[in-house]
Structures are given as C-alpha cells and as structure tokens.
Design a protein around this motif. Sequence first.
Motif, PDB file in Angstrom:
ATOM      1  N   MET A 137     -91.719  14.110 -28.522  1.00 58.17           N
ATOM      2  CA  MET A 137     -92.016  14.126 -27.081  1.00 58.17           C
ATOM      3  C   MET A 137     -91.641  12.777 -26.471  1.00 58.17           C
ATOM      4  SD  MET A 137     -95.683  14.785 -25.246  1.00 58.17           S
ATOM      5  CE  MET A 137     -96.089  16.267 -26.146  1.00 58.17           C
ATOM      6  N   ASN A 138     -90.869  12.781 -25.438  1.00 61.54           N
ATOM      7  CA  ASN A 138     -90.518  11.502 -24.824  1.00 61.54           C
ATOM      8  C   ASN A 138     -91.656  11.028 -23.909  1.00 61.54           C
ATOM      9  OD1 ASN A 138     -90.254  12.297 -22.102  1.00 61.54           O
ATOM     10  ND2 ASN A 138     -88.206  13.081 -22.464  1.00 61.54           N
ATOM     11  N   PRO A 139     -91.640   9.736 -23.581  1.00 63.15           N
ATOM     12  CA  PRO A 139     -92.760   9.180 -22.799  1.00 63.15           C
ATOM     13  C   PRO A 139     -92.981   9.871 -21.450  1.00 63.15           C
ATOM     14  CG  PRO A 139     -91.386   7.455 -23.711  1.00 63.15           C
ATOM     15  CD  PRO A 139     -90.665   8.735 -23.964  1.00 63.15           C
ATOM     16  N   PHE A 140     -91.919  10.391 -20.880  1.00 64.99           N
ATOM     17  CA  PHE A 140     -92.086  11.074 -19.592  1.00 64.99           C
ATOM     18  C   PHE A 140     -92.983  12.294 -19.750  1.00 64.99           C
ATOM     19  CE2 PHE A 140     -88.154   8.802 -18.625  1.00 64.99           C
ATOM     20  CZ  PHE A 140     -88.490   8.258 -17.408  1.00 64.99           C
ATOM     21  N   GLY A 184     -89.656   2.617 -28.191  1.00 63.49           N
ATOM     22  CA  GLY A 184     -88.332   3.242 -28.127  1.00 63.49           C
ATOM     23  C   GLY A 184     -87.574   2.976 -26.841  1.00 63.49           C
ATOM     24  N   THR A 185     -87.994   1.943 -26.091  1.00 65.28           N
ATOM     25  CA  THR A 185     -87.329   1.665 -24.810  1.00 65.28           C
ATOM     26  C   THR A 185     -86.568   0.337 -24.862  1.00 65.28           C
ATOM     27  OG1 THR A 185     -89.316   0.552 -23.967  1.00 65.28           O
ATOM     28  CG2 THR A 185     -89.103   2.895 -23.489  1.00 65.28           C
ATOM     29  N   GLU A 186     -86.328  -0.180 -26.107  1.00 66.04           N
ATOM     30  CA  GLU A 186     -85.728  -1.507 -26.268  1.00 66.04           C
ATOM     31  C   GLU A 186     -84.378  -1.636 -25.574  1.00 66.04           C
ATOM     32  OE1 GLU A 186     -87.012   0.344 -28.690  1.00 66.04           O
ATOM     33  OE2 GLU A 186     -88.846  -0.811 -29.050  1.00 66.04           O
ATOM     34  N   LYS A 187     -83.641  -0.530 -25.508  1.00 65.72           N
ATOM     35  CA  LYS A 187     -82.277  -0.621 -24.960  1.00 65.72           C
ATOM     36  C   LYS A 187     -82.225  -0.361 -23.456  1.00 65.72           C
ATOM     37  CE  LYS A 187     -79.704   0.141 -29.169  1.00 65.72           C
ATOM     38  NZ  LYS A 187     -79.475   1.192 -30.155  1.00 65.72           N
ATOM     39  N   MET A 188     -83.376  -0.051 -22.878  1.00 64.01           N
ATOM     40  CA  MET A 188     -83.364   0.293 -21.450  1.00 64.01           C
ATOM     41  C   MET A 188     -83.249  -0.941 -20.558  1.00 64.01           C
ATOM     42  SD  MET A 188     -86.070   3.278 -20.727  1.00 64.01           S
ATOM     43  CE  MET A 188     -85.976   4.886 -21.493  1.00 64.01           C
TER      44      MET A 188
END
Lengths: 125, 224
Positions: free
Chosen positions: A1-4, B200-204
Amino acid sequence: MNPFEQHREALDLAQATLPDRSDSEPLFRTPWHARIFALIVALVKNEEIPWKSFQEKLVSTLKQHQSADVQLTAEEIDLQYFECWLLAAEETLLEAGFVETSQVARQIEAIRTSVVQTRADQLTS
Amino acid sequence: MAKKTSGSDDGRAQGHHHDQGHHHDQGHHHDHKHDPLEEGAALRVRALEEIVVAKGLVDPEALDSIVEYYERETGPRNGATVVARAWTDPEFKDWLLNDGTAAIRSMGFGGVQGEHIRVLENTDEVHNVVVCTLCSCYPWPVLGLAPAWYKSPAYRSRVVREPRAVLKEFGLEIPRTVQLRVWDSTAEVRYLIMPKRPAGTEKMSAEELAQMVTRDGMIGTAAL
C-alpha cells in the motif's frame, strides 16, 4: 500500500467518527463570516486594536456559548463560532470607541431602508 | 472548494437558508427561508463595516483582499511546502526547529496570527498534536483557517484529557512506546507539526513531497 492509500484510509476512518471534516470544507459558510473575519484582521493589521484584546473576548464568548457535551456537525460548529466571533468583534469595537450602539442601530435601519428601496426599484423598472 | 463563498454580497446572505440548528436551539430544524438571526447578523456586520470604513480605520479594498487571501492563497499548501523543504534541506530544518517564525517568514509566509510559530518534529519516539483549548488559535499563514472540528468544544476539551483515544478516532493509533505530547496554542505561540517523512520517498523532490503533506498531518491528528 502506498502512503497515499494509507492516508486515504485514515481519512475515511476519521470521517466516519467526525462528520464533514474533509479538506473541501468551506472556509466561510456565509458572506458575513468572511466580512467580520476580515474586519478584525484588518483592524489588527492597521494596529487599531491589539489581537490579544479581541482574542480574550472571543475566548470568553466561546466559553459562554459552546458546550463540550453536545455533538455538533461541522456546519453547526462554524455557525456558533462565527456568531461568537461577531459578538466579540462588536464588544471590541464598542470598547475601542469605534462604534456606538445607537449608531449601529441607525446604520442597520439605513441599510434596511435602502435594500427595500432597491428591491422596489427592481420590481418597477 | 466549490462551496466557498465570495463574501461580498449581503443581499444574498439575507436570503440564505440553512436547516441546521445553532446554539440557541440545538437539534431544531429551521424550515423557513429567512432566518431572522442570520439576516440580523449579516446586517450587523455590514453596519459595523460601513461605520469603521467611514471613519477611515480600514480600507474597504483591504477587507476584500484579506478575504481573497484567506480563500485562495493561504491554506495547508504553504505549510506543506515548509515541511517538504525541511525534509530535503537539513540546514533549513535546523533553522525551522530553532526559530520557526523566522524560517517560515523567510519563505514569505507571515501574518497576523502567525507571528510566533514553533515547529515540532514527530519522530519514532515522540508524537506531537496541537489543540487550542480556549478558542481556536491556529497558524493561519501556513495552514489557512482552522477546520471546523479543530474549533469544536469536543476536540478542544478531549484531546488534552484522552489524546490517544481522540487520535484513534481520527484513525491514528499511537503505540504506548511512543511519547505523546499535546501542545496548547495561545495568542502568543502557534504550533506547526513536522510529520515524519514517509518511508520510501528518498528519491522524491521537495515538490512531490509537498503533495504528500496534509493539513491533519501538520496538526498531528494524522500520519502520512
């Protein structure tokens, strides 16, 4: 599940317990809410009144008019809140000597008369 | 967003119809088209405004621009931009946590209610949540106007007494191992919560990250 999706789920859960708490809630539910809000903000910006003196009146008005035991909808909360804001604004303006009670009453009558006149003119023209 | 009103037409307000009870008669429903109180309030506001404008205390155009500013330009997006920048710029983050007011002002966000903003970071050890128990003090320049529930007497009184239970109702379960801090805003200090950056947002980029930051995340009633 993605954070959104995770957030979506939390939001849905929350909405189930607290009515109408989405981001699409209107800031101002009626035009006068916006006007009285802006009037106080403008007076504070112009340093005509200190924010703190208005805020103290708002706090005491809310205390008098709001009860923590009653379940309210978002709209009810906003309507109560801005009524309290208006009462606090009136008190602030009176205290600062910017308006007088009789003057406000006369102004209201003048507006009423002109609204009636405008409507009558629209009907006959 | 479509429900917003422009706030300039008192004639419309007089014909305004709502069927929700208000505090004078909770639970009752109004069926009549002209709520006398509603009409009275709109008239009172207009009279006050005319008198104050006539005395030169405020400029009517300034009033219009304030309404426009709060309806269009402010809102949680400003706060989201601040948080996303702090996530991606460690130097800015230090500044933000040490002097939130100055760091936020440097991004062009400032105003009447935002003069002293303290930023608090949510971590694996500490979760922060904000309330204003007395009224609804709120960092307007970065979050816009407070949502209705933030102004509700229920939230204001309960989140201090039983924060874990209230957050659970928001869909947010805080483990017992995490310390929970409730911050009570005042006229002097407003709080902005810097939520934990999602995994999991390191590349954003900062722009992409800003899209993920929600208003409730910055009040502390939601995780991202």
